[in-house]
Structure formats: C-alpha cells, structure tokens
Design a protein around this motif. Structure first.
Motif, PDB file in Angstrom:
ATOM      1  N   UNK A 317       0.829  -1.207   0.000  1.00 14.20           N
ATOM      2  CA  UNK A 317       0.000   0.000   0.000  1.00 14.20           C
ATOM      3  C   UNK A 317       0.862   1.254   0.000  1.00 14.20           C
ATOM      4  N   UNK A 318       2.002   1.188   0.708  1.00  9.52           N
ATOM      5  CA  UNK A 318       2.899   2.350   0.754  1.00  9.52           C
ATOM      6  C   UNK A 318       3.460   2.633  -0.640  1.00  9.52           C
ATOM      7  N   UNK A 319       3.843   1.582  -1.339  1.00  6.23           N
ATOM      8  CA  UNK A 319       4.396   1.760  -2.687  1.00  6.23           C
ATOM      9  C   UNK A 319       3.340   2.373  -3.611  1.00  6.23           C
ATOM     10  N   UNK A 320       2.128   1.853  -3.534  1.00  3.42           N
ATOM     11  CA  UNK A 320       1.092   2.300  -4.471  1.00  3.42           C
ATOM     12  C   UNK A 320       0.548   3.688  -4.152  1.00  3.42           C
ATOM     13  N   UNK A 321       0.725   4.148  -2.910  1.00  3.77           N
ATOM     14  CA  UNK A 321       0.191   5.467  -2.573  1.00  3.77           C
ATOM     15  C   UNK A 321       1.283   6.534  -2.513  1.00  3.77           C
ATOM     16  N   UNK A 322       2.519   6.150  -2.822  1.00  3.00           N
ATOM     17  CA  UNK A 322       3.599   7.133  -2.730  1.00  3.00           C
ATOM     18  C   UNK A 322       3.471   8.183  -3.826  1.00  3.00           C
ATOM     19  N   UNK A 323       2.650   7.888  -4.829  1.00  4.57           N
ATOM     20  CA  UNK A 323       2.428   8.827  -5.919  1.00  4.57           C
ATOM     21  C   UNK A 323       0.932   8.799  -6.230  1.00  4.57           C
ATOM     22  N   UNK A 324       0.352   9.978  -6.312  1.00  2.00           N
ATOM     23  CA  UNK A 324      -1.095  10.035  -6.489  1.00  2.00           C
ATOM     24  C   UNK A 324      -1.536   9.422  -7.814  1.00  2.00           C
ATOM     25  N   UNK A 325      -0.760   9.652  -8.877  1.00  2.13           N
ATOM     26  CA  UNK A 325      -1.124   9.097 -10.182  1.00  2.13           C
ATOM     27  C   UNK A 325      -1.069   7.568 -10.165  1.00  2.13           C
ATOM     28  N   UNK A 326      -0.080   7.035  -9.458  1.00  2.00           N
ATOM     29  CA  UNK A 326       0.019   5.573  -9.351  1.00  2.00           C
ATOM     30  C   UNK A 326      -1.190   5.031  -8.591  1.00  2.00           C
ATOM     31  N   UNK A 327      -1.539   5.707  -7.494  1.00  2.00           N
ATOM     32  CA  UNK A 327      -2.687   5.260  -6.697  1.00  2.00           C
ATOM     33  C   UNK A 327      -3.975   5.325  -7.519  1.00  2.00           C
ATOM     34  N   UNK A 328      -4.130   6.389  -8.300  1.00  2.00           N
ATOM     35  CA  UNK A 328      -5.317   6.513  -9.159  1.00  2.00           C
ATOM     36  C   UNK A 328      -5.340   5.404 -10.209  1.00  2.00           C
ATOM     37  N   UNK A 329      -4.173   5.159 -10.792  1.00  2.00           N
ATOM     38  CA  UNK A 329      -4.051   4.103 -11.816  1.00  2.00           C
ATOM     39  C   UNK A 329      -4.452   2.762 -11.214  1.00  2.00           C
ATOM     40  N   UNK A 330      -3.902   2.486 -10.028  1.00  2.00           N
ATOM     41  CA  UNK A 330      -4.195   1.210  -9.370  1.00  2.00           C
ATOM     42  C   UNK A 330      -5.698   1.059  -9.143  1.00  2.00           C
ATOM     43  N   UNK A 331      -6.326   2.106  -8.638  1.00  2.00           N
ATOM     44  CA  UNK A 331      -7.761   1.984  -8.334  1.00  2.00           C
ATOM     45  C   UNK A 331      -8.585   1.810  -9.606  1.00  2.00           C
ATOM     46  N   UNK A 332      -8.153   2.429 -10.697  1.00  2.00           N
ATOM     47  CA  UNK A 332      -8.855   2.239 -11.972  1.00  2.00           C
ATOM     48  C   UNK A 332      -8.681   0.798 -12.462  1.00  2.00           C
ATOM     49  N   UNK A 333      -7.475   0.257 -12.276  1.00  2.00           N
ATOM     50  CA  UNK A 333      -7.217  -1.124 -12.696  1.00  2.00           C
ATOM     51  C   UNK A 333      -8.002  -2.109 -11.826  1.00  2.00           C
ATOM     52  N   UNK A 334      -8.088  -1.808 -10.539  1.00  2.00           N
ATOM     53  CA  UNK A 334      -8.861  -2.670  -9.634  1.00  2.00           C
ATOM     54  C   UNK A 334     -10.318  -2.705 -10.071  1.00  2.00           C
ATOM     55  N   UNK A 335     -10.827  -1.544 -10.430  1.00  2.00           N
ATOM     56  CA  UNK A 335     -12.210  -1.442 -10.908  1.00  2.00           C
ATOM     57  C   UNK A 335     -12.415  -2.305 -12.162  1.00  2.00           C
ATOM     58  N   UNK A 336     -11.490  -2.162 -13.102  1.00  2.00           N
ATOM     59  CA  UNK A 336     -11.580  -2.951 -14.340  1.00  2.00           C
ATOM     60  C   UNK A 336     -11.409  -4.432 -14.033  1.00  2.00           C
ATOM     61  N   UNK A 337     -10.551  -4.751 -13.064  1.00  2.00           N
ATOM     62  CA  UNK A 337     -10.331  -6.147 -12.687  1.00  2.00           C
ATOM     63  C   UNK A 337     -11.568  -6.750 -12.058  1.00  2.00           C
ATOM     64  N   UNK A 338     -12.260  -5.952 -11.268  1.00  2.00           N
ATOM     65  CA  UNK A 338     -13.465  -6.437 -10.593  1.00  2.00           C
ATOM     66  C   UNK A 338     -14.490  -6.915 -11.618  1.00  2.00           C
ATOM     67  N   UNK A 339     -14.587  -6.184 -12.719  1.00  2.00           N
ATOM     68  CA  UNK A 339     -15.538  -6.576 -13.758  1.00  2.00           C
ATOM     69  C   UNK A 339     -15.157  -7.915 -14.380  1.00  2.00           C
ATOM     70  N   UNK A 340     -13.871  -8.265 -14.259  1.00  2.00           N
ATOM     71  CA  UNK A 340     -13.421  -9.562 -14.782  1.00  2.00           C
ATOM     72  C   UNK A 340     -13.276 -10.589 -13.673  1.00  2.00           C
ATOM     73  N   UNK A 341     -13.697 -10.225 -12.474  1.00  2.00           N
ATOM     74  CA  UNK A 341     -13.612 -11.154 -11.357  1.00  2.00           C
ATOM     75  C   UNK A 341     -12.207 -11.349 -10.827  1.00  2.00           C
ATOM     76  N   UNK A 342     -11.339 -10.352 -11.045  1.00  2.00           N
ATOM     77  CA  UNK A 342      -9.950 -10.445 -10.601  1.00  2.00           C
ATOM     78  C   UNK A 342      -9.754  -9.616  -9.335  1.00  2.00           C
ATOM     79  N   UNK A 343      -9.168 -10.193  -8.287  1.00  2.00           N
ATOM     80  CA  UNK A 343      -8.964  -9.438  -7.038  1.00  2.00           C
ATOM     81  C   UNK A 343      -7.809  -8.427  -7.143  1.00  2.00           C
TER      82      UNK A 343
END
Ligand code: ADP
Ligand code: MG
Ligand code: ZN
Length: 479
Positions: A317-343
């Motif tokens: 979590x520290x790595x992914x939140x050390x940069x706001x753009x990275x954190x935003x990217x991650x959350x967008x990917x998580x959202x897209x992953x959820x639609x594919x059933x990926x954790x």
C-alpha cells in the motif's frame, strides 16, 4: 569518549504551481523560457510599482497548512526582509515574519526505530523567489524570470535525529505537496529546495549544541550525505574539546564535504518590518472551511484504506500510494479487474513489479504509458485464469508497453475471438463437459465463474475476449 547524537531541523522552500507570480500578473511558467522574458515593473522591483497578493498562492498555502495539521492564522502579515544581492532588485524580499500564515502542525514519519513519530512543523509561510545568477568567467548574468515566483517556506522544529529521518520527512512532505497539486516538488528543477540545520550533543545533555545551516542540497542523496558528513565533523570537533561555530555552510557535491560560506546572519540583520504596500491578510474561517472541504484524500489515509479495502500489505500500500497518479491508476485497474472477477492483489503485484520496471527502464511516469489500467487488468485476468502463464504474461506486458496493443491480441498472435456465436458454442461445450462445477456454481459457489472463464480461454488458446466470455457464462449459468 561519550556518545553523541544529532539534532536536525529542516527548512524547505517549495515553488507553488500558480499561473501568475506572487505579486504580479507575469506568467509563472518560466521553466526553460528565454531569460528575462517573464518580467514586469513589479517583479523587477522598479520604483513606484505596487504588489498585489495572488489569491491562488494563498489558497495553496492554506491547503498545505491544513494537510500538515497546522493552525491557520486569522491575520497573516507580509514583511520586508532586507538584504542586498544582485538577484534581488528591490533589495528586499517580501516574506512573512512574526505573523506567518500557518503554525504548529506536524508530519508523521516512520522514525529511525520504525516506530511512528511526529515531526512538528513550526511554521508555513509565503514569500517570493529571487532572480537567478549565472556566473561566466569574471562577470555574472542575471535572469529575473524566477523573480517573484511564489514560494512556500516550511520549517520544522528540531525534531529530527538522523539523516534517515530527515530523508523520510522530505519524501513525505513532497508526497503531500504533490497530492495537493500545489508543487511539482522536483528538486532537480529547483522547485523544492532544502536547507538542513544540524547540531550535535553528547547523549544525556538536555541542551542543544550550536547548529550549522547547510545549504545547496539539491537531492535527497545530497541531504543524506551532507548530514552524515556534518554530524561526523561536529562530533570530532566536540570530541577533541573544540567548539562548533555557528555558520552557514554549502554542500560541495564534487568534494563530498561541507564548505563554510559565511557567518550566520541574525534576524536583526534583515531589519524586518511589515510590508507597507500590502494590507494584512485576513483569512475568514469560512474560507478555511471551504478549502478544508477541497482537501483530497492524503497519502497516509489512502494507504490505510488500501490495506483495509483491498487487502494489501502495508508495504504494498505504501508503494502504491507514494504517488497520487500511481494510486489513481491502481484503483482504476482494480475497478476494471473487478468486472473480470480479478482481485486487487495480483493487480498490485503486476503494477508495482513488471509495469514499474518497464516505466523505470524507459524513464517515464505512469501517466505516460500506453498501457491503460483496463489493459493491465485484462493482462492480469489472462494470467489469473490460466489462459497464459505468468512467464509469457511478462513478455505480453512488454509488448503492450511498446505497442499499446491489447493483451488478448498479443497473447495469441491473432485478433481475439469475440464472435458471439463462436464463443457461445465453446461456452456450451465447456459447461457440458463440467456438470459438477455447474451444479456447484448454481448452488452458490459463484467464484467458480473465474474458473469457467479460464477453461474457455484454454479452449480458445487465449483468443477469446474475456469480457464477452464472462457475459456469456453469466447468462448461461444463471438461466
Ligand atoms: P535561525 O533563527 O538561526 O534561523 P531558528 O530557530 O529559526 O534558527 O531555526 C531554524 C531551523 O533550525 C529550524 O528548523 C529549527 O528546528 C532548527 N534548529 C534550531 N535549533 C537547532 C539546533 N540547535 N540544532 C539543530 N537544528 C536546530
Ligand atoms: Mg532560518
Ligand atoms: Zn512581473
């Protein structure tokens, strides 16, 4: 010989990202511009010109004050700090002295022993930048483009104890400034400049020793090296019965040592007095509340949420939140992953592992890659469902990164099968071949959906469009 410990306080100047300068209408985007093209009578300090306070700069300063848990003054006063230098045409800098904008805050760091520690912020105030000198042989040139740019000065209490704590503090401060979008924090471009105050005392002595101020620290590495050097030097002076002199030093990167620049100036030397051309700045509580409502989720809060919401480890979590753009990217990917059933976990893994490696190799930022968050999620889905191995996933990601093509396309070397009829047939075959899993799914084990997607992927050797497959399976499994 007794043991010694260091006491460190930091002063940071951060350039604010306003459109115009601090007290005039000149374009503040001066980086790389022809010298002396972004100037006017105000920022050239011509007689008779009058400053006007930049509202955006004040807002950004208050946002920083709020993010650093400071008290925001009801009245802040701009003062003149008088001194002569060729890069300062007025012979004074407009700054704040006895009534700064923000006071008494703190920043949390991990601390040298790994236990959380608060570094108290003494003050945050606004001032203007100076021009820039270029030394050429036996004469110098001056560029006034930078003159009058808004600067935020952030001063800590002497709460830091080691060069590592100083580094952590600076990294944290820069992350916060970037999250707020108020400064680029780029040290190489001079958008964030640090001065370190450091003294040494024998362990057990309650009083602080005499401090030295070290300037010209242009990178986190320079801060660390300069502090290590100074602590060693002062310790030796004291151990030999000598006294540390209160001076201002510069860090000489090439020689790897601090070099004395001048005797320390005192506040009296600057003959501070309230700026007569500007009214005291009154800050209504309504305005502060309005700004507080605009604060984004800050790094610490976001990190804690990533752990709680996505089941990440604290360090992930520290790595992914050390940069706001990275954190935003991650959350967008998580959202897209959820639609594919990926954790979230494997997405975090692929993002901070392979994708970071590719970004670093090309020396680009996350915002510049052609691999969109949805495209990364698609790749992770292919690997997670077993359609391709993790090993070939790396090669696929590399090609996605280079070409911007989608994972499914590359994985098969052919265009994806997303023909509904063809896929519907394959889905039927897969379901018919696994009646037991179908029953378990219908009895409530819906996580089997991923497994079915993987089977269809295998049957098509990865060519199927996973989104279409997922939709078809859901329809067939829930008649
Ligand atoms: P000055 O008036 O010399 O600028 P300040 O008291 O304003 O000194 O402090 C400037 C910075 O130096 C602050 O960040 C403060 O925390 C730090 N500081 C103050 N005293 C010491 C000390 N004895 N050793 C190390 N840092 C110190
Ligand atoms: Mg000072
Ligand atoms: Zn100007």
């Amino acid at each position: 010989m007794s043991d010694y410990e260091a006491i460190i306080g930091m002063e940071v100047h951060a350039q604010l990202l306003t459109r115009s300068k601090m007290f005039c209408g000149c374009d503040a985007n001066v980086f790389g511009a022809e010298p002396n093209t972004h100037v006017c009578p105000v920022c050239l300090g011509l007689p008779g010109s009058l400053p006007v306070i930049n509202r955006r700069a004040v807002e950004q300063a208050i946002l920083v004050g709020l993010a650093l848990h400071c008290q925001i003054a009801e009245t802040a006063v701009f003062s003149r700090k008088n001194y002569f230098y060729p890069d300062l045409p007025k012979s004074y800098q407009i700054s704040m002295y006895d009534f700064p904008l923000c006071q008494q805050g703190w920043i949390g760091i991990e601390g040298a022993e790994g236990s959380p520690k608060r570094i108290r912020i003494r003050r945050v105030h606004l001032e203007e930048d100076t021009g820039k000198l270029f030394h050429a042989g036996n004469y110098s040139l001056v560029d006034f483009n930078r003159s009058g740019l808004p600067l935020l000065e952030i001063v800590t209490e002497p709460d830091l104890r080691t060069p590592e704590e100083a580094r952590q503090y600076l990294v944290k401060l820069r992350t916060i400034l970037r999250y707020l979008g108020v400064s680029s924090g780029d040290m190489e471009k001079g958008a964030m400049r640090c001065e370190a105050n450091v003294s040494v005392r024998p362990v057990g002595v309650p009083e602080f020793g005499t401090k030295v101020e070290v300037k010209n620290l242009n990178s986190f590495r320079a801060v660390k090296l300069a502090l290590e050097y100074e602590i060693r030097r002062q310790t030796q002076v004291l151990a030999h019965g000598g006294q540390v002199r209160q001076v201002t030093m510069g860090w000489n990167e090439g020689q790897g040592r601090t070099v004395e620049q001048r005797a320390k100036e005192e506040a009296d030397d600057y003959r501070y007095f309230p700026e007569p051309d500007l009214p005291p700045l009154r800050i209504s509580r309504a305005w502060v509340d309005e700004l507080a409502a605009r604060l984004p989720e800050l790094p610490d809060a976001r990190r804690a949420r990533f752990v709680a919401q996505y089941g990440l480890s604290a360090s992930e979590a520290a790595v992914l939140t050390s940069d706001r753009d990275v954190a935003d990217y991650f959350e967008a990917a998580v959202q897209a992953g959820r639609e594919r059933g990926i954790p979230p976990r494997p997405i975090s893994h692929w993002l901070s592992g392979e994708l970071f490696r590719l970004l670093k190799a090309e020396n680009i930022e996350i915002g510049q890659t052609r691999v969109t968050p949805a495209a990364l999620a698609e790749l992770v889905a292919l690997v997670e469902t077993g359609a391709i191995t993790a090993h070939s996933g790396k090669a696929v990601l590399q090609e996605m990164f280079a070409t911007g093509r989608r994972a499914g396309e590359i994985a098969t070397g052919a265009t994806q099968v997303d023909d509904q009829e063809v896929l519907a047939q394959i889905v039927e075959q897969v379901l018919a071949a696994h009646p037991e899993q179908v029953n378990r799914y219908r009895a409530g084990k819906t996580t089997l959906l991923n497994w079915f997607v993987g089977e269809v992927m295998k049957a098509t050797r990865g060519k199927a469009n996973p989104q279409v497959v997922t939709a078809l399976l859901e329809r067939k499994l829930n008649p």
